[in-house]
Write a protein that holds these residues in place. Structure first.
Motif: not given
Length: 100
Positions: A46-54, A75-90
């Protein structure tokens, strides 16, 4: 270790309409899932995925800018969408009444 972890942030203030607003933004990760998928405990993942998404958003040009910019500049929307859809992390967002 088994179970889930929840990282969240409760924000209070004024909404775009000037009215009081309170919202809780949270991210829940299951340890069994993160161990199976990535070989790491949910708290580490959970700590590591955020900079990866960014970094992915920067590398693909979804996020761009000049100078030193903090995460709130994007913009936070692309970040939250990629976190959910690209990294399977709702994630979730819960609007809450402001306590008296």
């Amino acid at each position: 270790m088994h179970g889930k972890t929840c990282a969240g942030l409760w924000v209070t203030g004024a909404g775009k309409d000037g009215q009081p607003r309170s919202t809780y933004l949270y991210h829940v990760v299951d340890n069994d899932w993160s161990m199976q998928e990535y070989g790491h405990q949910c708290v580490v993942w959970q700590t590591a995925v955020n900079p990866v998404v960014a970094l992915e958003l920067l590398a693909t040009g979804v996020w761009s800018g000049a100078g030193v910019l903090g995460p709130e500049a994007f913009d936070s929307v692309p970040f939250l969408e990629l976190l959910r859809d690209g990294y399977d992390s709702p994630w979730g967002q819960d609007e809450r009444p402001i306590p008296a």
